[in-house]
Design an enzyme around this catalytic site. Sequence first.
Site, PDB file in Angstrom:
ATOM      1  N   SER A 216       0.185   6.438  -0.618  1.00  0.00           N
ATOM      2  CA  SER A 216       1.316   7.368  -0.668  1.00  0.00           C
ATOM      3  C   SER A 216       0.815   8.812  -0.627  1.00  0.00           C
ATOM      4  O   SER A 216       0.124   9.198   0.306  1.00  0.00           O
ATOM      5  CB  SER A 216       2.156   7.081  -1.915  1.00  0.00           C
ATOM      6  N   ASP A 370       9.759   0.701   4.183  1.00  0.00           N
ATOM      7  CA  ASP A 370       9.227   1.939   3.623  1.00  0.00           C
ATOM      8  C   ASP A 370       9.693   3.115   4.464  1.00  0.00           C
ATOM      9  O   ASP A 370       9.558   3.101   5.689  1.00  0.00           O
ATOM     10  CB  ASP A 370       7.697   1.861   3.596  1.00  0.00           C
ATOM     11  N   HIS A 400       7.335   0.521  -0.279  1.00  0.00           N
ATOM     12  CA  HIS A 400       6.539   1.623  -0.802  1.00  0.00           C
ATOM     13  C   HIS A 400       6.229   1.417  -2.284  1.00  0.00           C
ATOM     14  O   HIS A 400       7.097   1.106  -3.078  1.00  0.00           O
ATOM     15  CB  HIS A 400       7.280   2.949  -0.616  1.00  0.00           C
TER      16      HIS A 400
END
Length: 430
Positions: A216, A370, A400
Site C-alpha cells: 500500500s 482493490d 486491499h
Amino acid sequence: MPSVDTGDELPLPPLAGGAQHRARESRAAASALDNRLCSLQCLPPTQPQTGCCFGKRLWEEKSENLSPYLDEPRNHCFPGTVFEKLGICSMPKFFRFLHDITTIKKDLHVAVTNLPFGTIPVRLFQPKAASSSPRRGIIFYHGGGGVFGSLDFYHNVCSFLAQETDSVLLSVGYRMLPDHHYPSISRDCLNASIHFLKGLEAYEVDPSRVVACGDSAGGWVAATITQTLVGRSDLPRIRAQVMIYPIVQAVNLQLPSYQQNQNVPFFSQKLILTCLCNYLAIDESWKEAILNGAYIPPDAWRKYRKWVGSDNIPKKFKNRGHQPRSPSPFNEAAYLETKHILDVENSPLLADDETIARLPEAFLVSCENDILRDDTLLYKKRLEDQGVPVTWYHVDDGFHGCVILFDKKPFSFPCSLKIVNAVVSYIKGI
C-alpha cells in the site's frame, strides 16, 4: 553497529503550495479526519462486491452504528470519539492502539532488535541460524495510508518474511498523521534506508542482494526510495523492488478500478481522498477537484496521459462498469493548493523515462477487489516499456490490506497466504 546518520545529508525542503500553513491548520481539523475513518471503509449493503465476502461481513458488523451516508456515526459513544473529544488522543492514534494490541508471535528462529536510527524507530529481524555467507537484505515499509500501521502491527509479517527467505529484514517506522504531514513519511524512510545501506557489513548483509519492499503506502515508499537512490554511486544498488498493491499516482482517480471498487472496505474512495488530503496538508474542500482532475493543468494532462490514461489498462479489467472520463475544466485555484500531488516524490509513476529505465527488476502484486489495482497495472507498463524486468502477481479474490491478515485467524483469507507465499518465493530467487 554503524554510527547513526545525523540527517544533515537530507535537509527538508519547504512545503509546496502553501502546505506549511495548511499543515498547522490541519492539526486543528484532525477530528474531522478521525471521526470518519471508522466509517469510510464500510461497504453499503446496496453495493456488494463480487469475490470480497469480507467486505459484506465487515458491513454487517458495523452497519447499525453508521448513517446511510457513511459520513457520521449514529452512536457518538464510540470510544475513539470519546477520547478525541476529551483531548486524550486522536482517532488515528486510538486505532493504532487497538491494532497494536494484536499478539506478536515470538519466532524462536529469528532474533528481533529494536533500534533507533537517529529519531526514526526501526526493527531488525535476523535469522538465528548460522550462515556461511552474507544474507540478502530486505528493507520493509509498512502500509496504512499514513494513518494506520506500525512496527508492532506488521511484526508477524516481517518475522515470517525474514525466516522464510533467510534474510535480514529492517522494518522502518515513520512519523504519521495526525501530528506529521508531507514529507515526513518519505524522508524518514529515505534516511533510515540510507543508514542501513551504509552499514550492511555490520548486519552481515550481501550488498548485491538488498530488496526494497512494502505494501500500500509502503509500496509507494518502496518505489520512491528506489527511484531516489538509483543514481547514488556511494551506496549499494537496490537489487529488486517488491510492491504489494501500491499507490503510485493521484493524477487519474477515474481509472476502472477507482470506479469499480470505490466502496470496497479498507481503502474506499472516500478514505483514500481523506488520507491523501491530510497527509499532503490539502484542505478537504478540494477533494472533488482532485477526484475529477480539475486541479491538473491541460498541458500537464497532455504530458502525463500517456502514462496514467485508462487506455493503458487491459480490456479485461474494464468489463465491470467502467465509464471513461476526462478531467473536469481546469481550476487554477485548485492547482495552486494541490500541485504538490504532481511531484514525483508523491506520484512516482510520473518519473522521467531515464529514471524508470535505470530501476531494478520488480515484483508487483495487484488485487482484483482493490481501488489501487490499476496503479499496479500502470506501473507495470511503465517499467516494461523501459525494459525493466517485471514479475506480476494478480490475485482474483484479493482485496486491499489482506496481507496483514495472513496469520490473524479467523480473519485470514486464502488471498492473504497466496500473496505472502508469492513474495517469499520471489525473494528467495534473488
